[in-house]
Design an enzyme around this catalytic site. Structure first.
Site, mmCIF file in Angstrom:
data_model
loop_
_atom_site.group_PDB
_atom_site.id
_atom_site.type_symbol
_atom_site.label_atom_id
_atom_site.label_comp_id
_atom_site.label_asym_id
_atom_site.label_seq_id
_atom_site.Cartn_x
_atom_site.Cartn_y
_atom_site.Cartn_z
ATOM 1 N N SER A 49 0.059 0.522 3.947
ATOM 2 C CA SER A 49 -1.128 1.300 3.589
ATOM 3 C C SER A 49 -1.559 2.163 4.772
ATOM 4 C CB SER A 49 -2.230 0.347 3.105
ATOM 5 O OG SER A 49 -3.255 1.042 2.441
ATOM 6 N N ASP A 76 -0.098 2.047 -8.306
ATOM 7 C CA ASP A 76 -0.834 2.201 -7.061
ATOM 8 C C ASP A 76 -1.274 3.656 -6.928
ATOM 9 O OD1 ASP A 76 -1.738 2.298 -4.423
ATOM 10 O OD2 ASP A 76 0.105 1.515 -3.542
ATOM 11 N N HIS A 118 -1.100 -1.963 -5.394
ATOM 12 C CA HIS A 118 -1.368 -1.964 -3.964
ATOM 13 C C HIS A 118 -1.691 -3.382 -3.504
ATOM 14 C CE1 HIS A 118 -2.135 0.713 -0.543
ATOM 15 N NE2 HIS A 118 -3.096 -0.112 -0.171
#
Length: 308
Positions: free
Chosen positions: A152, A246, A276
């Site tokens: 991320s 995501d 995610h």
């Protein structure tokens, strides 16, 4: 994955974006290990301090799967929207990467927003990578076999570090990018498709980035949005692991395409039916355990370690 989402909904915990940054960090920390695989025991774990350019001592943790010298090494940068997350929230994942790959992993606690806004996290990440290269022998690592990775926001920082490493003449064996953020304005189709109900909400993304990059010009800086980098030719080969459901999946694909168009070798994996954060849900999601194995295999290939 649907079962995990239903359990999250039933728990009725407040959304991170409704909390203060300090409260959000505590909440993220409290929930970080709930769905993780068991914590692997390793022969060497050492807490470090890495000097940043302004003299700040950055906490870091070294994980080594053996007591030997000359281990290849991965600098790992945790996710959390530049606002939450820590060494502790990603402890299990880093242990797994070290255990499965045979490489040393150094996990960094870079400084977080809003106390430290852009580009502090990017500076901290690069300072740590340069330090790791300089101190490799003392740590028992092999300076000629280094990689950088993260998930991320940490994937964003890893992509930035790979560009900076090329510019500094520091060879990297791999950039390991797990659902990285790469776009300036979060305007890809997947941001609309997966905006609600799938772990990472659009409101949370706005909250994270509002703390870290409050101005438009900062958002368009390639050190926040690597898709804006003018040139990625010659950066390290990439392993890119994405979640199908995501908001960040499109920009991950776009960045893989940008690298390939520049002649960079890219191994792209899209894990179907997951969201995610899935890579930290190995107790519940088989795809997480598969992603652990795939990422470790990519490291082993890049480092020239024998695949078992």
């Amino acid at each position: 994955m649907r079962g995990v989402l239903e359990r999250m909904h039933r728990a009725r915990r407040p959304a991170l974006h409704t909390l203060t940054p300090a409260q959000a960090r505590a909440a993220y920390e409290a929930g970080a290990g709930v769905l993780e695989v068991p914590r692997a025991e390793l022969p060497r774990i050492e807490d470090l301090r890495i000097p940043a350019r302004d003299g700040h001592a950055l906490p870091a943790r070294l994980y080594a799967p053996s007591a030997g010298q000359g281990l290849p090494a991965l600098l790992y940068l945790h996710g959390g929207g530049f606002t939450v997350g820590s060494i502790e929230t990603h402890d299990v994942l880093c242990r797994e990467l070290a255990r499965l790959s045979g490489a040393m992993v150094v996990s960094l606690d870079y400084r977080l927003a809003p106390e430290y806004r852009f580009p502090t996290a990017a500076h901290d990440a690069w300072d740590a990578l340069a330090w790791l290269a300089a101190q490799a022998e003392r740590l028992g690592a092999d300076r000629t076999r280094l990689a950088v990775g993260g998930d991320s926001a940490g994937g964003t920082l890893a992509a930035v570090c790979a560009i900076e490493a090329r510019d500094a003449g520091l060879p990297l064996a791999l950039q390991l990018l797990i659902y990285p953020g790469t776009t300036a304005h979060q305007d890809t189709p997947s941001h609309a498709t997966f905006a609600h109900g799938l772990v990472l909400e659009a409101q949370a993304i706005d909250w994270f980035f509002g703390h870290y990059v409050p101005t438009r010009s900062q958002r368009e800086d390639w050190r926040f949005a690597p898709l804006r980098a003018p040139d990625v030719e010659g950066v390290a080969p990439a392993w890119v692991g994405l979640a199908e459901c995501d908001p960040l999946v499109d920009e991950g694909i776009d960045y893989a395409d940008k690298l390939r168009a520049a002649g960079v070798a890219v191994d792209l994996e899209i894990y179907r039916g997951v969201t995610h954060e899935f890579i930290k849900m190995g107790r519940a999601i088989p795809e997480a355990r598969q992603a652990h194995a795939d990422a470790a295999a990519a490291l082993r290939r890049a480092f020239g370690l024998v695949l078992e």
